[in-house]
Scaffold this motif. Structure first.
Motif, PDB file in Angstrom:
ATOM      1  N   LEU A  23       0.835  -1.203   0.000  1.00 19.02           N
ATOM      2  CA  LEU A  23       0.000   0.000   0.000  1.00 19.02           C
ATOM      3  C   LEU A  23       0.870   1.253   0.000  1.00 19.02           C
ATOM      4  CD1 LEU A  23      -2.905   1.089   0.121  1.00 19.02           C
ATOM      5  CD2 LEU A  23      -2.705   1.034   2.614  1.00 19.02           C
ATOM      6  N   ARG A  24       1.960   1.202   0.731  1.00 19.83           N
ATOM      7  CA  ARG A  24       2.886   2.327   0.773  1.00 19.83           C
ATOM      8  C   ARG A  24       3.514   2.564  -0.596  1.00 19.83           C
ATOM      9  NH1 ARG A  24       7.763   2.785   5.067  1.00 19.83           N
ATOM     10  NH2 ARG A  24       7.508   5.007   5.290  1.00 19.83           N
ATOM     11  N   SER A  25       3.966   1.495  -1.242  1.00 23.09           N
ATOM     12  CA  SER A  25       4.564   1.625  -2.574  1.00 23.09           C
ATOM     13  C   SER A  25       3.555   2.132  -3.588  1.00 23.09           C
ATOM     14  CB  SER A  25       5.111   0.279  -3.043  1.00 23.09           C
ATOM     15  OG  SER A  25       6.170  -0.129  -2.228  1.00 23.09           O
ATOM     16  N   PHE A  26       2.333   1.611  -3.529  1.00 22.95           N
ATOM     17  CA  PHE A  26       1.288   2.058  -4.444  1.00 22.95           C
ATOM     18  C   PHE A  26       1.011   3.548  -4.253  1.00 22.95           C
ATOM     19  CE2 PHE A  26      -3.215   2.897  -5.337  1.00 22.95           C
ATOM     20  CZ  PHE A  26      -3.236   2.594  -6.692  1.00 22.95           C
ATOM     21  N   GLY A  27       0.970   3.999  -3.014  1.00 20.53           N
ATOM     22  CA  GLY A  27       0.730   5.408  -2.744  1.00 20.53           C
ATOM     23  C   GLY A  27       1.828   6.303  -3.286  1.00 20.53           C
ATOM     24  N   VAL A  28       3.076   5.862  -3.147  1.00 24.95           N
ATOM     25  CA  VAL A  28       4.203   6.652  -3.645  1.00 24.95           C
ATOM     26  C   VAL A  28       4.149   6.732  -5.171  1.00 24.95           C
ATOM     27  CG1 VAL A  28       6.716   6.712  -3.852  1.00 24.95           C
ATOM     28  CG2 VAL A  28       5.666   6.227  -1.646  1.00 24.95           C
ATOM     29  N   TYR A  29       3.869   5.613  -5.826  1.00 24.55           N
ATOM     30  CA  TYR A  29       3.779   5.614  -7.283  1.00 24.55           C
ATOM     31  C   TYR A  29       2.586   6.435  -7.779  1.00 24.55           C
ATOM     32  CZ  TYR A  29       7.378   2.021  -7.466  1.00 24.55           C
ATOM     33  OH  TYR A  29       8.550   1.332  -7.345  1.00 24.55           O
ATOM     34  N   LEU A  30       1.461   6.326  -7.095  1.00 29.46           N
ATOM     35  CA  LEU A  30       0.289   7.111  -7.457  1.00 29.46           C
ATOM     36  C   LEU A  30       0.568   8.603  -7.299  1.00 29.46           C
ATOM     37  CD1 LEU A  30      -2.711   7.261  -8.265  1.00 29.46           C
ATOM     38  CD2 LEU A  30      -3.267   7.072  -5.829  1.00 29.46           C
ATOM     39  N   SER A  31       1.257   8.958  -6.243  1.00 27.53           N
ATOM     40  CA  SER A  31       1.616  10.352  -6.015  1.00 27.53           C
ATOM     41  C   SER A  31       2.528  10.866  -7.130  1.00 27.53           C
ATOM     42  CB  SER A  31       2.307  10.501  -4.667  1.00 27.53           C
ATOM     43  OG  SER A  31       2.797  11.804  -4.515  1.00 27.53           O
ATOM     44  N   GLY A  32       3.496  10.065  -7.518  1.00 28.26           N
ATOM     45  CA  GLY A  32       4.383  10.455  -8.614  1.00 28.26           C
ATOM     46  C   GLY A  32       3.639  10.615  -9.928  1.00 28.26           C
ATOM     47  N   MET A 155      -1.839  19.042  -5.624  1.00 35.18           N
ATOM     48  CA  MET A 155      -2.409  18.986  -4.282  1.00 35.18           C
ATOM     49  C   MET A 155      -2.801  17.548  -3.920  1.00 35.18           C
ATOM     50  SD  MET A 155      -5.596  21.064  -2.644  1.00 35.18           S
ATOM     51  CE  MET A 155      -4.734  22.563  -2.241  1.00 35.18           C
ATOM     52  N   LEU A 156      -3.443  16.843  -4.835  1.00 35.06           N
ATOM     53  CA  LEU A 156      -3.784  15.438  -4.584  1.00 35.06           C
ATOM     54  C   LEU A 156      -2.523  14.591  -4.409  1.00 35.06           C
ATOM     55  CD1 LEU A 156      -6.750  14.792  -7.039  1.00 35.06           C
ATOM     56  CD2 LEU A 156      -6.815  14.849  -4.545  1.00 35.06           C
ATOM     57  N   SER A 157      -1.515  14.874  -5.228  1.00 43.56           N
ATOM     58  CA  SER A 157      -0.254  14.151  -5.123  1.00 43.56           C
ATOM     59  C   SER A 157       0.379  14.345  -3.754  1.00 43.56           C
ATOM     60  CB  SER A 157       0.701  14.640  -6.210  1.00 43.56           C
ATOM     61  OG  SER A 157       1.985  14.126  -6.029  1.00 43.56           O
ATOM     62  N   CYS A 158       0.314  15.559  -3.239  1.00 39.21           N
ATOM     63  CA  CYS A 158       0.881  15.861  -1.927  1.00 39.21           C
ATOM     64  C   CYS A 158       0.172  15.081  -0.827  1.00 39.21           C
ATOM     65  CB  CYS A 158       0.792  17.356  -1.664  1.00 39.21           C
ATOM     66  SG  CYS A 158       1.375  17.838  -0.038  1.00 39.21           S
ATOM     67  N   VAL A 159      -1.149  15.072  -0.876  1.00 40.98           N
ATOM     68  CA  VAL A 159      -1.917  14.368   0.157  1.00 40.98           C
ATOM     69  C   VAL A 159      -1.653  12.870   0.098  1.00 40.98           C
ATOM     70  CG1 VAL A 159      -4.257  13.806   0.906  1.00 40.98           C
ATOM     71  CG2 VAL A 159      -3.674  16.153   0.319  1.00 40.98           C
ATOM     72  N   VAL A 160      -1.646  12.295  -1.109  1.00 43.62           N
ATOM     73  CA  VAL A 160      -1.394  10.856  -1.258  1.00 43.62           C
ATOM     74  C   VAL A 160       0.013  10.507  -0.779  1.00 43.62           C
ATOM     75  CG1 VAL A 160      -1.088   9.024  -2.977  1.00 43.62           C
ATOM     76  CG2 VAL A 160      -3.081  10.515  -3.089  1.00 43.62           C
TER      77      VAL A 160
END
Length: 177
Positions: A23-32, A155-160
């Motif tokens: 979940l952590r990796s997915f969040g980092v990739y989604l943010s990028g 902004m969404l990237s920052c929150v994710v």
């Protein structure tokens, strides 16, 4: 009824995120990916402005200011660790620095989110003042819309990214004395 020193009725422990490395990796990739979409949106508008656009309106430095504010806000928000925001009220008098550090972290986090909100609000103002008040239509109006998409994605990237960075995986541990 017991009186507590908490500002809100809900305790922060209610909102703990699940522990998962995936979940952590997915969040980092989604943010990028969100940041890349936002960045490409403003770059695409700038390229369109200088090459294809037939009107007199072009992307100038004023259009980039909201992007710069949002990017600085993202940098500031994601440099704060979530653990620095919370101080145990029982131990705040025992360790003199912990209350000050939490207060400073909250102020810095507020400044970061203010930059993010200012970037998004600035992109709306650029759209309104530069494009809508002068009654431009698409595709010229699309440059202002691209600016809003850019800052919204950042902004969404920052929150994710902030949420995913603060997810502890199963194998992490804390070395606190």
């Amino acid at each position: 009824m017991e009186h507590s020193n908490h500002l809100f009725r809900f305790n922060a422990s209610m909102f703990k995120l699940p522990k998962s490395a995936k979940l952590r990796s997915f969040g980092v990739y989604l943010s990028g990916a969100l940041y890349a979409i936002g960045f490409w949106s403003i770059v695409d508008a700038a390229i369109f402005s200088k090459t294809v656009n037939a009107s007199d309106v072009h992307v100038t430095f004023v259009d980039w200011i909201p992007f710069i504010c949002s990017s600085l806000g993202m940098l500031i928000v994601n440099s704060i660790e979530k653990s620095n925001l919370f101080v145990d009220s029982n131990n705040s008098f025992l360790s003199s620095g912990s209350g000050t550090n939490a207060w400073a972290a909250r102020v810095i986090l507020f400044c970061g989110f203010s930059l993010l909100a200012g970037g998004l609000a600035g992109s709306f103002m650029v759209l309104i003042l530069k494009f809508l008040l002068k009654h431009y239509t698409f595709p010229t109006l699309g440059m202002g819309v691209s600016n809003i998409i850019c800052n919204g994605c950042i902004m969404l990237s920052c929150v994710v990214l902030w949420l995913s960075q603060n997810i502890e995986d199963e194998y992490s541990y804390s070395l606190a004395l």
